[in-house]
Design an enzyme around this catalytic site. Structure first.
Site, mmCIF file in Angstrom:
data_model
loop_
_atom_site.group_PDB
_atom_site.id
_atom_site.type_symbol
_atom_site.label_atom_id
_atom_site.label_comp_id
_atom_site.label_asym_id
_atom_site.label_seq_id
_atom_site.Cartn_x
_atom_site.Cartn_y
_atom_site.Cartn_z
ATOM 1 N N HIS A 156 3.842 5.489 -1.998
ATOM 2 C CA HIS A 156 4.336 4.380 -0.019
ATOM 3 C C HIS A 156 5.221 3.987 0.148
ATOM 4 O O HIS A 156 6.560 3.807 -0.784
ATOM 5 C CB HIS A 156 3.711 2.895 -1.392
ATOM 6 C CG HIS A 156 2.542 3.232 -1.842
ATOM 7 N ND1 HIS A 156 1.353 2.854 -0.793
ATOM 8 C CD2 HIS A 156 2.324 3.577 -2.761
ATOM 9 C CE1 HIS A 156 0.609 2.642 -2.432
ATOM 10 N NE2 HIS A 156 0.419 3.353 -3.499
ATOM 11 N N HIS A 212 0.129 10.503 -4.113
ATOM 12 C CA HIS A 212 0.828 9.938 -2.943
ATOM 13 C C HIS A 212 1.952 7.972 -3.143
ATOM 14 O O HIS A 212 2.213 8.152 -4.788
ATOM 15 C CB HIS A 212 -0.330 8.953 -2.665
ATOM 16 C CG HIS A 212 -1.235 7.922 -3.497
ATOM 17 N ND1 HIS A 212 -1.861 8.264 -4.283
ATOM 18 C CD2 HIS A 212 -0.796 6.611 -3.326
ATOM 19 C CE1 HIS A 212 -2.061 7.184 -5.010
ATOM 20 N NE2 HIS A 212 -1.281 6.102 -3.997
ATOM 21 N N TRP A 270 -11.758 9.704 -0.757
ATOM 22 C CA TRP A 270 -11.464 9.539 1.066
ATOM 23 C C TRP A 270 -10.047 10.326 1.034
ATOM 24 O O TRP A 270 -9.452 10.532 2.499
ATOM 25 C CB TRP A 270 -11.204 8.328 0.424
ATOM 26 C CG TRP A 270 -9.800 7.409 -0.025
ATOM 27 C CD1 TRP A 270 -10.111 7.317 -1.519
ATOM 28 C CD2 TRP A 270 -8.875 6.992 0.287
ATOM 29 N NE1 TRP A 270 -8.969 6.450 -1.669
ATOM 30 C CE2 TRP A 270 -7.959 7.050 -0.893
ATOM 31 C CE3 TRP A 270 -7.648 7.153 1.602
ATOM 32 C CZ2 TRP A 270 -6.148 6.177 -1.134
ATOM 33 C CZ3 TRP A 270 -6.561 6.741 1.349
ATOM 34 C CH2 TRP A 270 -5.828 6.468 -0.108
ATOM 35 N N TYR A 320 -5.399 5.440 -7.299
ATOM 36 C CA TYR A 320 -6.144 7.324 -7.116
ATOM 37 C C TYR A 320 -4.914 7.986 -7.878
ATOM 38 O O TYR A 320 -4.151 8.127 -6.650
ATOM 39 C CB TYR A 320 -6.248 7.267 -5.446
ATOM 40 C CG TYR A 320 -6.900 5.645 -4.979
ATOM 41 C CD1 TYR A 320 -8.832 6.051 -4.875
ATOM 42 C CD2 TYR A 320 -6.208 4.844 -4.328
ATOM 43 C CE1 TYR A 320 -9.179 5.232 -4.811
ATOM 44 C CE2 TYR A 320 -7.285 3.528 -3.658
ATOM 45 C CZ TYR A 320 -8.426 3.747 -3.599
ATOM 46 O OH TYR A 320 -9.562 2.467 -3.443
ATOM 47 N N PRO A 322 -1.916 4.256 -10.460
ATOM 48 C CA PRO A 322 -2.073 4.411 -8.849
ATOM 49 C C PRO A 322 -3.763 3.677 -9.055
ATOM 50 O O PRO A 322 -4.411 4.062 -10.429
ATOM 51 C CB PRO A 322 -2.266 5.609 -8.374
ATOM 52 C CG PRO A 322 -1.673 6.242 -9.775
ATOM 53 C CD PRO A 322 -1.512 5.569 -11.314
HETATM 54 O O1 G7M Z 1 -0.744 3.599 -4.982
HETATM 55 P P1 G7M Z 1 -2.181 3.085 -5.202
HETATM 56 O O2 G7M Z 1 -3.233 4.249 -5.569
HETATM 57 O O3 G7M Z 1 -2.573 1.642 -6.077
HETATM 58 O O4 G7M Z 1 -2.161 2.840 -4.145
HETATM 59 C C1 G7M Z 1 -3.469 3.105 -3.602
HETATM 60 C C2 G7M Z 1 -3.998 2.998 -1.806
HETATM 61 O O5 G7M Z 1 -4.300 3.410 -0.648
HETATM 62 C C3 G7M Z 1 -4.387 1.887 -1.506
HETATM 63 O O6 G7M Z 1 -2.901 0.832 -0.722
HETATM 64 C C4 G7M Z 1 -5.059 1.513 -0.578
HETATM 65 O O7 G7M Z 1 -4.944 0.062 0.527
HETATM 66 C C5 G7M Z 1 -4.713 2.624 0.383
HETATM 67 N N1 G7M Z 1 -6.173 2.828 0.361
HETATM 68 C C6 G7M Z 1 -7.416 3.068 -0.010
HETATM 69 N N2 G7M Z 1 -8.747 3.398 0.698
HETATM 70 C C7 G7M Z 1 -9.579 3.200 0.091
HETATM 71 C C8 G7M Z 1 -8.073 3.723 1.600
HETATM 72 C C9 G7M Z 1 -8.577 5.021 2.425
HETATM 73 O O8 G7M Z 1 -9.664 4.841 2.889
HETATM 74 N N3 G7M Z 1 -7.418 5.359 3.833
HETATM 75 C C10 G7M Z 1 -6.515 4.401 3.997
HETATM 76 N N4 G7M Z 1 -5.788 5.213 5.051
HETATM 77 N N5 G7M Z 1 -5.758 3.911 2.827
HETATM 78 C C11 G7M Z 1 -6.979 3.735 1.875
#
Ligand code: G7M
Length: 316
Positions: free
Chosen positions: A258, A256, A154, A252, A250
């Site tokens: 926040h 990234h 994603w 993912y 994280p």
């Molecule tokens: O830092 P961490 O890996 O925990 O946070 C990942 C962030 O990515 C979370 O706050 C999710 O809500 C956000 N997130 C996850 N997905 C699968 C997506 C997505 O497909 N699109 C967007 N815009 N945010 C996502």
């Protein structure tokens, strides 16, 4: 860990996507609820496992009541809001109110097909605190990330403009210090008070804070300065309104950052998960290999494969 590299192969995904499922995804027609995985009363959210008619693959559905939108409040109250009286006593009236459909949305997220890891992630479970030494990272966490982390497809879809292209707020295309800003999936963008925007860097080989060294300072500073400036200007905020942080662990493993409104008590902003970007920059400036040496303490759920690995290693 907050979210899932166990992505489903494209061929299998296509197979699940029968006509029935495509139809059902529009309005849940024929959707079967198999299990409530978790319920969070405070945030009025429920996490459900189920399946679409015509599919054997599980889906996870997350329903969350949204906050009131000040801009449409007048409309809601002045339009035909149906009221069912629960009680009346002197000057006190209590009702169940039913606003018109267009003002009564529920944030609905669907993960389909959901992997076992998604189901585990959203299942209510005990959380533990782990102290991860530099050696633990190399011996336990790193192999686990490589083999078991959630898919970051994603993220690449956003970077390659294959998804959410119309949601990108800002982009610096530089391959080394560039990134884009996009609303986090969890932010419905109706309120500034729960603002949640993510900066996703273009560079593809930075898994987490653990990889950060002084060579990444220009990237981190660029995110901190330009990202903050852009968000403040767009939403009429000052930098003191913003909590800017990274997660460890994280969900993912693609770097990234926040950006959330300071009034927003996001679950992911807790000690044991959030690391302020300004502290991260400062720590690396003090010692270039700070994050390669530091013992990192983080929270992890019991059913997370990483927790199981720490347990197997006798660390929990
Ligand atoms: O830092 P961490 O890996 O925990 O946070 C990942 C962030 O990515 C979370 O706050 C999710 O809500 C956000 N997130 C996850 N997905 C699968 C997506 C997505 O497909 N699109 C967007 N815009 N945010 C996502």
């Amino acid at each position: 860990m907050a979210d899932d590299n166990t992505s489903m192969p494209a061929a299998k995904k296509a197979k699940c996507e029968s006509g029935d499922v495509q139809e059902a995804r529009k309005d849940f027609t024929g959707f079967v609820v198999d299990k409530v995985l978790n319920e969070v009363v405070q945030s009025k959210a429920i996490f459900v496992q189920g399946h679409f008619k015509g599919s054997d693959e599980p889906a996870v559905v997350i329903l969350e009541k949204t906050a009131f939108d000040r801009d449409t409040l007048g409309d809601m109250l002045s339009s035909r809001m149906e009221l069912q009286r629960i009680m009346q006593n002197d000057i006190y009236d209590v009702y169940n109110g039913y606003p018109p459909q267009n003002l009564n949305g529920i944030s609905t997220r669907i993960i389909y097909p959901a992997t076992e890891r998604h189901i585990m992630k959203y299942t209510s479970q005990q959380v533990y605190l782990i102290e991860e030494t530099a050696a633990d990272y190399q011996n336990i966490t790193l192999p686990s990330i490589t083999s078991r982390a959630f898919s970051i497809q994603w993220v690449y879809n956003i970077l390659d403009k294959k998804a959410e292209a119309d949601r990108i707020l800002y982009e610096d295309e530089d391959p080394e210090i560039g990134y884009l800003l996009a609303p986090d999936m969890k932010w419905d963008q109706t309120q500034i008070d729960n603002l949640h925007i993510d900066a996703i860097c273009h560079k593809r080989n930075i898994k987490s804070i653990r990889d950060l060294t002084e060579g990444h300072l220009p990237l981190l500073q660029n995110i901190k300065e330009k990202g903050t400036e852009f968000i403040c200007e767009k939403y009429g905020l000052t930098k003191n309104h913003l909590r800017v942080f990274l997660h460890y662990q994280p969900s993912y493993y693609h770097l990234h950052v926040h950006f959330t409104h300071i009034n927003f008590d996001a679950p992911g902003s807790r000690v044991g998960q959030a690391h302020l970007l300004s502290d991260v920059i400062d720590n690396i400036q003090l010692q270039h290999d700070y994050y390669q040496k530091k013992t990192m303490t983080f929270t992890v759920r019991e059913k997370d494969p990483l927790f199981q690995k720490f347990r197997e290693a006798g660390k929990v």
